[in-house]
Scaffold this motif. Sequence first.
Motif, PDB file in Angstrom:
ATOM      1  N   SER A  47     101.636 -31.500  67.978  1.00  0.00           N
ATOM      2  CA  SER A  47     101.152 -30.724  69.115  1.00  0.00           C
ATOM      3  C   SER A  47      99.845 -29.974  68.823  1.00  0.00           C
ATOM      4  O   SER A  47      99.094 -29.682  69.753  1.00  0.00           O
ATOM      5  CB  SER A  47     102.218 -29.751  69.614  1.00  0.00           C
ATOM      6  N   VAL A  48      99.552 -29.668  67.570  1.00  0.00           N
ATOM      7  CA  VAL A  48      98.295 -28.989  67.237  1.00  0.00           C
ATOM      8  C   VAL A  48      97.239 -29.988  66.792  1.00  0.00           C
ATOM      9  O   VAL A  48      96.100 -29.930  67.224  1.00  0.00           O
ATOM     10  CB  VAL A  48      98.513 -27.910  66.148  1.00  0.00           C
ATOM     11  N   ILE A  49      97.614 -30.898  65.900  1.00  0.00           N
ATOM     12  CA  ILE A  49      96.696 -31.940  65.446  1.00  0.00           C
ATOM     13  C   ILE A  49      97.468 -33.254  65.429  1.00  0.00           C
ATOM     14  O   ILE A  49      98.432 -33.392  64.690  1.00  0.00           O
ATOM     15  CB  ILE A  49      96.059 -31.616  64.072  1.00  0.00           C
ATOM     16  N   SER A  50      97.047 -34.160  66.281  1.00  0.00           N
ATOM     17  CA  SER A  50      97.801 -35.406  66.414  1.00  0.00           C
ATOM     18  C   SER A  50      97.297 -36.508  65.488  1.00  0.00           C
ATOM     19  O   SER A  50      97.919 -37.552  65.386  1.00  0.00           O
ATOM     20  CB  SER A  50      97.772 -35.894  67.864  1.00  0.00           C
ATOM     21  N   SER A  51      96.193 -36.282  64.820  1.00  0.00           N
ATOM     22  CA  SER A  51      95.663 -37.336  63.950  1.00  0.00           C
ATOM     23  C   SER A  51      96.583 -37.544  62.748  1.00  0.00           C
ATOM     24  O   SER A  51      97.323 -36.654  62.341  1.00  0.00           O
ATOM     25  CB  SER A  51      94.249 -37.000  63.493  1.00  0.00           C
ATOM     26  N   SER A  52      96.496 -38.721  62.178  1.00  0.00           N
ATOM     27  CA  SER A  52      97.335 -39.070  61.024  1.00  0.00           C
ATOM     28  C   SER A  52      96.854 -38.345  59.773  1.00  0.00           C
ATOM     29  O   SER A  52      95.726 -37.854  59.711  1.00  0.00           O
ATOM     30  CB  SER A  52      97.279 -40.581  60.781  1.00  0.00           C
ATOM     31  N   LYS A  53      97.728 -38.340  58.783  1.00  0.00           N
ATOM     32  CA  LYS A  53      97.367 -37.761  57.489  1.00  0.00           C
ATOM     33  C   LYS A  53      96.144 -38.473  56.921  1.00  0.00           C
ATOM     34  O   LYS A  53      95.234 -37.827  56.399  1.00  0.00           O
ATOM     35  CB  LYS A  53      98.554 -37.861  56.528  1.00  0.00           C
ATOM     36  N   ASP A  54      96.098 -39.799  57.035  1.00  0.00           N
ATOM     37  CA  ASP A  54      94.957 -40.555  56.515  1.00  0.00           C
ATOM     38  C   ASP A  54      93.655 -40.152  57.198  1.00  0.00           C
ATOM     39  O   ASP A  54      92.626 -39.999  56.537  1.00  0.00           O
ATOM     40  CB  ASP A  54      95.189 -42.056  56.670  1.00  0.00           C
ATOM     41  N   ASP A  55      93.696 -39.982  58.536  1.00  0.00           N
ATOM     42  CA  ASP A  55      92.491 -39.554  59.259  1.00  0.00           C
ATOM     43  C   ASP A  55      92.083 -38.143  58.858  1.00  0.00           C
ATOM     44  O   ASP A  55      90.904 -37.858  58.687  1.00  0.00           O
ATOM     45  CB  ASP A  55      92.703 -39.632  60.772  1.00  0.00           C
ATOM     46  N   PHE A  56      93.068 -37.262  58.727  1.00  0.00           N
ATOM     47  CA  PHE A  56      92.762 -35.897  58.292  1.00  0.00           C
ATOM     48  C   PHE A  56      92.060 -35.918  56.945  1.00  0.00           C
ATOM     49  O   PHE A  56      91.023 -35.282  56.750  1.00  0.00           O
ATOM     50  CB  PHE A  56      94.036 -35.046  58.201  1.00  0.00           C
ATOM     51  N   ILE A  57      92.622 -36.640  55.987  1.00  0.00           N
ATOM     52  CA  ILE A  57      92.042 -36.695  54.642  1.00  0.00           C
ATOM     53  C   ILE A  57      90.638 -37.299  54.697  1.00  0.00           C
ATOM     54  O   ILE A  57      89.696 -36.744  54.125  1.00  0.00           O
ATOM     55  CB  ILE A  57      92.955 -37.479  53.684  1.00  0.00           C
ATOM     56  N   LYS A  58      90.496 -38.400  55.376  1.00  0.00           N
ATOM     57  CA  LYS A  58      89.200 -39.081  55.459  1.00  0.00           C
ATOM     58  C   LYS A  58      88.116 -38.129  55.987  1.00  0.00           C
ATOM     59  O   LYS A  58      87.061 -37.968  55.372  1.00  0.00           O
ATOM     60  CB  LYS A  58      89.321 -40.301  56.371  1.00  0.00           C
ATOM     61  N   HIS A  59      88.382 -37.489  57.121  1.00  0.00           N
ATOM     62  CA  HIS A  59      87.365 -36.649  57.746  1.00  0.00           C
ATOM     63  C   HIS A  59      87.163 -35.320  57.027  1.00  0.00           C
ATOM     64  O   HIS A  59      86.023 -34.882  56.843  1.00  0.00           O
ATOM     65  CB  HIS A  59      87.703 -36.421  59.223  1.00  0.00           C
ATOM     66  N   SER A  60      88.237 -34.679  56.625  1.00  0.00           N
ATOM     67  CA  SER A  60      88.083 -33.366  55.981  1.00  0.00           C
ATOM     68  C   SER A  60      87.460 -33.492  54.593  1.00  0.00           C
ATOM     69  O   SER A  60      86.605 -32.682  54.222  1.00  0.00           O
ATOM     70  CB  SER A  60      89.422 -32.635  55.907  1.00  0.00           C
ATOM     71  N   ILE A  61      87.858 -34.503  53.832  1.00  0.00           N
ATOM     72  CA  ILE A  61      87.278 -34.672  52.490  1.00  0.00           C
ATOM     73  C   ILE A  61      85.818 -35.075  52.595  1.00  0.00           C
ATOM     74  O   ILE A  61      84.979 -34.599  51.826  1.00  0.00           O
ATOM     75  CB  ILE A  61      88.096 -35.690  51.659  1.00  0.00           C
ATOM     76  N   PHE A  62      85.482 -35.922  53.555  1.00  0.00           N
ATOM     77  CA  PHE A  62      84.076 -36.301  53.746  1.00  0.00           C
ATOM     78  C   PHE A  62      83.231 -35.052  53.999  1.00  0.00           C
ATOM     79  O   PHE A  62      82.207 -34.837  53.347  1.00  0.00           O
ATOM     80  CB  PHE A  62      83.929 -37.287  54.906  1.00  0.00           C
ATOM     81  N   LEU A  63      83.649 -34.229  54.934  1.00  0.00           N
ATOM     82  CA  LEU A  63      82.885 -33.028  55.271  1.00  0.00           C
ATOM     83  C   LEU A  63      82.857 -32.041  54.108  1.00  0.00           C
ATOM     84  O   LEU A  63      81.809 -31.477  53.778  1.00  0.00           O
ATOM     85  CB  LEU A  63      83.476 -32.362  56.515  1.00  0.00           C
ATOM     86  N   PHE A  64      83.999 -31.849  53.464  1.00  0.00           N
ATOM     87  CA  PHE A  64      84.090 -30.919  52.343  1.00  0.00           C
ATOM     88  C   PHE A  64      83.154 -31.343  51.210  1.00  0.00           C
ATOM     89  O   PHE A  64      82.392 -30.532  50.684  1.00  0.00           O
ATOM     90  CB  PHE A  64      85.540 -30.860  51.856  1.00  0.00           C
ATOM     91  N   THR A  65      83.201 -32.619  50.842  1.00  0.00           N
ATOM     92  CA  THR A  65      82.355 -33.079  49.720  1.00  0.00           C
ATOM     93  C   THR A  65      80.880 -33.087  50.106  1.00  0.00           C
ATOM     94  O   THR A  65      80.022 -32.847  49.256  1.00  0.00           O
ATOM     95  CB  THR A  65      82.784 -34.476  49.236  1.00  0.00           C
ATOM     96  N   ARG A  66      80.594 -33.360  51.354  1.00  0.00           N
ATOM     97  CA  ARG A  66      79.196 -33.344  51.795  1.00  0.00           C
ATOM     98  C   ARG A  66      78.571 -31.968  51.595  1.00  0.00           C
ATOM     99  O   ARG A  66      77.416 -31.842  51.194  1.00  0.00           O
ATOM    100  CB  ARG A  66      79.126 -33.743  53.268  1.00  0.00           C
ATOM    101  N   GLY A  67      79.369 -30.937  51.835  1.00  0.00           N
ATOM    102  CA  GLY A  67      78.866 -29.569  51.652  1.00  0.00           C
ATOM    103  C   GLY A  67      78.701 -29.162  50.199  1.00  0.00           C
ATOM    104  O   GLY A  67      77.981 -28.212  49.903  1.00  0.00           O
ATOM    105  N   LEU A  68      79.351 -29.861  49.279  1.00  0.00           N
ATOM    106  CA  LEU A  68      79.312 -29.472  47.869  1.00  0.00           C
ATOM    107  C   LEU A  68      78.430 -30.373  47.000  1.00  0.00           C
ATOM    108  O   LEU A  68      78.179 -30.046  45.849  1.00  0.00           O
ATOM    109  CB  LEU A  68      80.739 -29.490  47.273  1.00  0.00           C
TER     110      LEU A  68
END
Length: 194
Positions: A171-192
């Motif tokens: 109900s809060v985030i419907s995306s899959s665990k794989d999508d969450f990891i893919k997008h959040s890690i991409f953004l996180f590593t891009r900033g570092l």
Amino acid sequence: MSEIRSTPDRIIKAFIELFRDCGYKGATTRAVAERAGVNELTIFRHFGNKKGLMEAALQSISYQPMLEKIIHEEMTWDLEHDLRVIAEDYLSYMEKISDLVLIGVREAEMFPELNEIIVQISKQLKETMVSYFTEMSRRGKLIDIDVDFQVMNFIWMNFGYFLSKCRFGDSVISSSKDDFIKHSIFLFTRGLTP
């Protein structure tokens, strides 16, 4: 053929089962002894007290040994790859013990000894991740950052996703665990990444 377990292992298993079913308060040494098929004095001989038993139980299911193994065996020193591997493994592990985690979080405030043990396990996770980030920084693969803050951001990001999925489902985030990891890690590593 049934698996033969040592007495301490049977006691820990019984404690974890009772903790899952009845919470920390309900997992009394008497109830644990009964479920494990041992005398209550045996628990005290092996673990000292209920806090010692809780420490042993949490260490037996701790993510720390798995994380250390991943860092020693699976790291390529490519930030995005490595953090993706860690996040995938961490979230899969947390899903397996989600009921224990949720009970522990809920009850930690009521029982200082439980809170103290949970804090120590969290510190171990942070220290291992700080070592990894420090090595990445030494290798010139991170921008100039406060390593402690970024490690905590990484942990919070993944733990927050886990809690959200456990508590609210899709109900809060419907995306899959794989999508969450893919997008959040991409953004996180891009900033570092320099």
